[in-house]
Design an enzyme around this catalytic site. Structure first.
Site: not given
Ligand code: TMP
Ligand code: MG
Length: 333
Positions: A76, A78, A191, A240, A265
């Site tokens: 992943d 974020d 992601s 996912k 995470d």
């Molecule tokens: P990831 O799959 O790379 O973790 O990305 C998704 C993450 O993004 C999830 O934990 C929530 C976050 N997110 C924000 O921080 N702001 C937003 O506006 C949205 C739609 C998701």
């Molecule tokens: Mg994440």
């Protein structure tokens, strides 16, 4: 000669269970196997939780024996490859990096933050099931993407916004990316963030190597470079599995690599390897960044290795080093 035989056998899974091996020899082998289990000292850190340490170690050894040529890493982005917080301040996700005056106005910024404050607590709520959360996540992502499209974001300004953001990969990220490249192990970054921003973050950190493959929400720009839509099926935290089955399973570079190291995470990240056909060993590592007390039990039940409030790549790097160490030996020989 006897020592050599014992060493060779200890590398071979559980040979001491083979009945025809003389009992004292089997005991020695069992003890040897136990002793060699302490080869990854990072797993003894107090931030590391494991439901079944023995299974974790057996999986790591099986992956090591198979070698780097049989391995793929699915991660992943974020809050997994990027830090959760730094100096007490939250590090922005790819969506939050877009909250920059160059790209969006104040009113839009306010609305996106309100949505984050409403939906993020739902995303991480240990009291709700993934099925429960799924339609709410679709609501969150859809509203944010619509707001972003209304802002007519320009492609040529993304790099500047990333440069001026406080985006930060986890400490030790360079070792992680570089080791995978050296060992020719494909890294699939999966992601639910914004792919264009994600690419820019890893490019600016000099780790967008050729073995990196990305599945994410990509922006669709018109001929003048203005955002007009998002491409393909929306990816959010809890769908996912669909992306894994429709996209990841078709990636040729991942074929013939039945061993998977998975990093995430969110509990939704656990489905990122669902597209791997005929997998042999999967080791899942979960970063528990937030709501530790409420979610600890659930995370320990769900991931093989849980890293509690650990902002570094120290443990994944140690595991990776171990798994790919047989290739090092071959290269040295
Ligand atoms: P990831 O799959 O790379 O973790 O990305 C998704 C993450 O993004 C999830 O934990 C929530 C976050 N997110 C924000 O921080 N702001 C937003 O506006 C949205 C739609 C998701
Ligand atoms: Mg994440």
């Amino acid at each position: 000669m006897i020592f050599l035989t014992v060493t060779l056998f200890s590398r071979n899974a559980k040979v001491y269970h083979i009945p025809w091996i003389y009992t004292p020899v089997r005991s020695v082998l069992a003890i040897w196997h136990q002793l060699t289990k302490a080869e990854i000292p990072e797993l003894a850190k107090c931030s590391v939780l494991m439901r079944d340490r023995s299974r974790v170690e057996d999986t790591i050894y099986a992956m090591q024996r198979a070698g780097a040529g049989r391995l793929q890493v699915i991660s992943d982005f974020d809050m997994t490859l990027t830090r959760f917080a730094h100096n007490g301040k939250r590090v922005p996700t790819t969506h939050n990096i877009l909250d920059h005056r160059l790209l969006i106005d104040e009113d839009c910024s306010k609305k996106i933050r309100e949505l984050l404050n409403t939906y993020y607590p739902i995303e991480i709520d240990a009291g709700r099931t993934a099925e429960d959360k799924l339609p709410l996540m679709v609501e969150w992502w859809t509203q944010v993407h619509e707001l972003l499209i209304q802002q007519r974001i320009r492609k040529d300004q993304l790099a500047q916004a990333v440069k001026e953001s406080s985006a930060m990969l986890r400490e030790g990220y360079k070792v992680f990316f570089d080791r995978l490249t050296e060992q020719q192990v494909p890294l699939l970054i999966f992601s639910a963030g914004v792919g264009d921003v994600l690419e820019e973050v890893i490019r600016q950190n000099n780790v967008f190597h050729p073995n990196v493959h990305i599945i994410s929400n990509y922006m669709d720009f018109d001929q003048t470079g203005v955002l007009r839509a998002f491409k393909g099926q929306l990816i959010h935290t809890f769908n996912k599995r669909e992306g894994a089955l429709s996209h990841a399973s078709g990636l040729r570079v991942l074929q013939g690599r039945p061993n998977v190291l998975l990093l995430g995470d969110s509990l939704g990240d656990l489905t990122m390897a669902d597209g791997v056909s005929e997998h042999q060993n999967i080791l899942t590592i979960g970063f528990l960044n937030d709501q530790m007390d409420e979610r600890k039990e659930l995370y320990v039940k769900s991931f093989d290795v849980v890293l509690v409030k650990d902002e570094t790549m120290e443990v994944p790097n140690a595991i990776l080093k171990y798994i790919t160490s047989s290739t090092d030996n071959k290269l040295d020989a």
